[in-house]
Design a protein around this motif. Structure first.
Motif, PDB file in Angstrom:
ATOM      1  N   LEU A 157       4.647   6.079  -5.435  1.00 34.12           N
ATOM      2  CA  LEU A 157       3.977   7.248  -4.876  1.00 34.12           C
ATOM      3  C   LEU A 157       4.693   8.524  -5.300  1.00 34.12           C
ATOM      4  O   LEU A 157       5.897   8.533  -5.552  1.00 34.12           O
ATOM      5  CB  LEU A 157       3.957   7.176  -3.343  1.00 34.12           C
ATOM      6  N   ASP A 158       3.951   9.600  -5.346  1.00 33.49           N
ATOM      7  CA  ASP A 158       4.560  10.912  -5.578  1.00 33.49           C
ATOM      8  C   ASP A 158       5.070  11.503  -4.275  1.00 33.49           C
ATOM      9  O   ASP A 158       6.016  12.285  -4.269  1.00 33.49           O
ATOM     10  CB  ASP A 158       3.530  11.859  -6.203  1.00 33.49           C
ATOM     11  N   MET A 159       4.444  11.114  -3.167  1.00 30.87           N
ATOM     12  CA  MET A 159       4.881  11.568  -1.854  1.00 30.87           C
ATOM     13  C   MET A 159       4.394  10.589  -0.797  1.00 30.87           C
ATOM     14  O   MET A 159       3.322   9.988  -0.932  1.00 30.87           O
ATOM     15  CB  MET A 159       4.336  12.973  -1.549  1.00 30.87           C
ATOM     16  N   VAL A 160       5.205  10.425   0.224  1.00 29.05           N
ATOM     17  CA  VAL A 160       4.801   9.619   1.361  1.00 29.05           C
ATOM     18  C   VAL A 160       4.863  10.492   2.605  1.00 29.05           C
ATOM     19  O   VAL A 160       5.754  11.326   2.758  1.00 29.05           O
ATOM     20  CB  VAL A 160       5.700   8.363   1.517  1.00 29.05           C
ATOM     21  N   LYS A 168       8.601   2.428   0.994  1.00 29.16           N
ATOM     22  CA  LYS A 168       7.190   2.329   0.615  1.00 29.16           C
ATOM     23  C   LYS A 168       6.891   3.211  -0.592  1.00 29.16           C
ATOM     24  O   LYS A 168       6.168   2.815  -1.514  1.00 29.16           O
ATOM     25  CB  LYS A 168       6.307   2.735   1.801  1.00 29.16           C
ATOM     26  N   MET A 169       7.443   4.412  -0.600  1.00 33.05           N
ATOM     27  CA  MET A 169       7.210   5.343  -1.700  1.00 33.05           C
ATOM     28  C   MET A 169       7.713   4.758  -3.019  1.00 33.05           C
ATOM     29  O   MET A 169       7.025   4.840  -4.042  1.00 33.05           O
ATOM     30  CB  MET A 169       7.922   6.667  -1.415  1.00 33.05           C
ATOM     31  N   LYS A 201       9.256  13.305  -0.921  1.00 32.53           N
ATOM     32  CA  LYS A 201       8.776  13.279  -2.304  1.00 32.53           C
ATOM     33  C   LYS A 201       9.656  12.389  -3.169  1.00 32.53           C
ATOM     34  O   LYS A 201      10.789  12.050  -2.803  1.00 32.53           O
ATOM     35  CB  LYS A 201       8.753  14.694  -2.874  1.00 32.53           C
ATOM     36  N   LYS A 202       9.102  12.068  -4.330  1.00 33.68           N
ATOM     37  CA  LYS A 202       9.790  11.167  -5.254  1.00 33.68           C
ATOM     38  C   LYS A 202      11.136  11.719  -5.705  1.00 33.68           C
ATOM     39  O   LYS A 202      12.054  10.968  -6.014  1.00 33.68           O
ATOM     40  CB  LYS A 202       8.883  10.898  -6.466  1.00 33.68           C
ATOM     41  N   VAL A 228      -0.542   9.995  -2.935  1.00 32.15           N
ATOM     42  CA  VAL A 228       0.126  10.188  -1.656  1.00 32.15           C
ATOM     43  C   VAL A 228      -0.262   9.053  -0.722  1.00 32.15           C
ATOM     44  O   VAL A 228      -1.445   8.716  -0.588  1.00 32.15           O
ATOM     45  CB  VAL A 228      -0.271  11.537  -1.018  1.00 32.15           C
ATOM     46  N   LYS A 271      10.569   5.795   2.792  1.00 31.34           N
ATOM     47  CA  LYS A 271      11.177   5.891   1.460  1.00 31.34           C
ATOM     48  C   LYS A 271      10.967   4.612   0.669  1.00 31.34           C
ATOM     49  O   LYS A 271      10.643   4.639  -0.526  1.00 31.34           O
ATOM     50  CB  LYS A 271      12.666   6.177   1.576  1.00 31.34           C
TER      51      LYS A 271
END
Length: 402
Positions: A346-349, A340-341, A372-373, A324, A338
């Motif tokens: 990432l699984d979540m930002v 960045k994720m 979330k992804k 995260v 979004k």
């Protein structure tokens, strides 16, 4: 036990009431606070003084005996209990409780409590099997009350069959099991390793100057503290802050982005979750002066180079971990978050607009969006950082199930 749990032992009138004395004594010896209600019928078999001696607490026998004018006794007692154990529970008490009858201290208190109830029946085998008693027990079970099944054997009345109160050891084990189960429910992250980064980093320019940012570390510290309360084994990698250290957490203090990278990566392989909340410096001076740099000109040009991208490195090396990241922005929050994720795997930002009042660095509140992804998102209003941490960890636990 880490903290004393409060047990309300309700004793109704039957020969098995003598076993309740052993239960009260053993619970007290095991570190529980124990208060006892005795019905009028129970007092025919055992005295209030017995329980008072064993528990070091007042024993309650009469709804209308109000010794403390500041409270209503049966309401105060109902609110006090973490768990109610009715042992023995007679057919009469079971019938009254199932039908909402409140005519003594036991029944008025039980109707008022919000605590969970364990009920241990004890009666003649034919009474136990009577359709009315069975129906009443089904009603209590529908309330969420849990039954401790009676044993079979020779009963005091001479009959042989089911109806003998469970032994004190069984009753005490049921209490232990309840709180162990409750602990698991209340601490769903037990056995999980979570690493949280928090605070700013400092990039040294000379012995008296450095580059940093306005991060206070409050959000990261809140996440670490809440994760600990939920049972996790927490490591907090923190830059310089003025915050008190959370108790029961492994703390690694760092200064620079390089320090945070090394501290985080060295522990990464053993973590179940990494939540990178720290606001790290993106650039560091090319030249670090060993002595204080003296003023020379009106302008001072400092050449900077990129620091290592910790979150990018974590995303590239991610295996089983839930990863995260945070996106602190001042514009186009959702789009930047979004992006960045996706870029950093990432699984979540968790995004927050630090230009908003009540959501910036140093505040005690935060207004966040979690993306979330899978594309789902959750937008939250302004919350205290502790409440925001709870919300973040709820989503993390959902991700851990996948």
């Amino acid at each position: 036990m880490m903290e004393k749990k409060k047990i309300l032992l309700a004793v109704s009138g039957g020969i098995a009431a003598y076993k309740a004395a052993t239960v009260a004594s053993r619970l007290f010896q095991n570190g529980y606070e124990v208060k006892v209600i005795l019905t009028q019928s129970a007092q025919k078999f055992i005295t209030p003084l017995t329980f008072q001696t064993l528990t070091r607490e007042e024993v309650y026998t009469d709804t209308f005996e109000e010794k403390d004018p500041a409270v209503v006794s049966h309401i105060d007692l109902a609110d006090w209990a973490d768990l109610v154990l009715i042992a023995p529970a007679t057919a009469n008490s079971i019938g009254k409780l199932a039908n909402g009858i409140a005519d003594d201290m036991l029944t008025t208190t039980l109707l008022a409590t919000k605590a969970d109830v364990l009920i241990a029946p004890a009666m003649n085998v034919n009474m136990f099997n009577h359709p009315a008693v069975m129906k009443n027990m089904e009603t209590l079970a529908s309330f969420g009350w849990r039954f401790i099944e009676p044993n079979e054997g020779l009963l005091a009345c001479g009959w042989i069959g089911k109806g003998r109160l469970a032994e004190p050891e069984e009753l005490i084990e049921s209490v232990h099991a309840y709180f162990n189960e409750k602990k698991t429910e209340d601490m769903p992250l037990t056995g999980k390793k979570i690493l949280v980064t928090a605070g700013p980093t400092r990039e040294e320019l000379d012995p008296v100057r450095y580059f940093t940012n306005h991060s206070s570390g409050k959000m990261g510290y809140a996440i670490a503290s809440v994760a600990k309360k939920l049972g996790a084994d927490v490591t907090l990698v923190t830059g310089p802050t003025s915050l008190p250290e959370p108790q029961g957490i492994t703390i690694e203090k760092i200064i620079s982005t390089k320090d945070m990278y090394e501290a985080t990566m060295s522990r990464y392989h053993e973590q179940d979750v990494v939540i990178k909340c720290a606001a790290v410096a993106d650039y560091t001076p090319v030249t670090v002066h060993s002595n204080k740099f003296k003023k020379k000109n009106d302008l001072w040009t400092i050449e900077m180079k990129k620091t290592v991208d910790i979150l990018q490195s974590l995303g590239e090396k991610k295996e089983h971990q839930v990863l995260v990241g945070f996106a602190a922005e001042t514009e186009n929050l959702e789009n930047y978050a979004k992006d960045k994720m996706i870029r950093k795997n990432l699984d979540m930002v968790v995004g927050n607009d630090v230009s908003k009042e009540g959501s910036g660095f140093g505040s005690d509140t935060n207004e966040i969006i979690m993306i979330k992804k899978d594309g789902s998102k959750k937008v939250l209003p302004i919350l205290t950082k502790e409440n925001a941490a709870h919300e973040i960890l709820i989503e993390v636990m959902e991700l851990m199930k996948r």
